[in-house]
Design a protein around this motif. Structure first.
Motif, short mmCIF file in Angstrom:
data_model
loop_
_atom_site.label_atom_id
_atom_site.label_comp_id
_atom_site.label_asym_id
_atom_site.label_seq_id
_atom_site.Cartn_x
_atom_site.Cartn_y
_atom_site.Cartn_z
N ALA A 27 2.45 1.74 0.93
CA ALA A 27 3.29 0.56 0.75
C ALA A 27 4.28 0.40 1.90
CB ALA A 27 4.04 0.64 -0.58
N ASN A 28 4.87 1.50 2.35
CA ASN A 28 5.84 1.44 3.46
C ASN A 28 5.19 0.99 4.77
OD1 ASN A 28 7.92 2.25 1.79
ND2 ASN A 28 7.74 4.41 2.36
N ASN A 29 3.88 1.11 4.86
CA ASN A 29 3.14 0.67 6.05
C ASN A 29 2.38 -0.62 5.81
OD1 ASN A 29 3.30 2.88 8.30
ND2 ASN A 29 3.24 3.98 6.35
N ASN A 30 2.68 -1.28 4.69
CA ASN A 30 2.06 -2.57 4.34
C ASN A 30 0.54 -2.47 4.22
OD1 ASN A 30 2.52 -5.24 3.57
ND2 ASN A 30 1.97 -6.00 5.59
N VAL A 31 0.07 -1.37 3.63
CA VAL A 31 -1.36 -1.13 3.41
C VAL A 31 -1.66 -1.40 1.94
CG1 VAL A 31 -3.19 0.60 3.41
CG2 VAL A 31 -1.52 0.54 5.28
N ASN A 32 -2.61 -2.29 1.68
CA ASN A 32 -2.97 -2.65 0.32
C ASN A 32 -4.08 -1.75 -0.22
OD1 ASN A 32 -2.89 -4.28 -2.05
ND2 ASN A 32 -4.65 -5.43 -1.32
N ASP A 55 -4.21 -4.52 9.52
CA ASP A 55 -3.04 -4.67 10.38
C ASP A 55 -2.55 -3.36 11.00
OD1 ASP A 55 -3.02 -7.39 9.80
OD2 ASP A 55 -1.74 -7.11 8.04
#
Length: 91
Positions: A27-32, A55
């Motif tokens: 989540a902290n790396n914007n990974v879904n 991303d």
């Protein structure tokens, strides 16, 4: 842009907080998280996750963050691009 996916595998002794720590890094790396499977075999925790890393330029940053959890909790967490994972596990 084509989606890039990766496989996160987690293996270790079952303990409180494994899922929370792994998903916080993601989540902290914007990974879904696209899919997840986890089980406990006696005292051993195993989890496989399929994640969207479109991303993320380099998975090494994520692996380094997982290494901190590995040392802290005595786990083995790996992340690999889906294509590499499939190639390595082809029968």
């Amino acid at each position: 842009m084509e989606k890039r996916r990766a496989v996160v595998s987690v293996i270790g002794k079952d303990q409180v907080g494994i899922i929370a720590k792994v998903t916080n890094v993601l989540a902290n790396n914007n990974v879904n998280v696209l899919d997840i499977s986890q089980t406990i075999l006696q005292d051993f925790f195993t989890m496989m996750m399929l994640v969207d890393v479109t991303d993320i330029d380099n998975l090494d940053k994520l692996q380094d963050q997982f290494e901190t959890i590995n040392k802290e909790m005595g786990l083995k967490i790996n992340i690999q691009l889906e294509d590499l994972f499939k190639a390595m596990h082809r029968v």
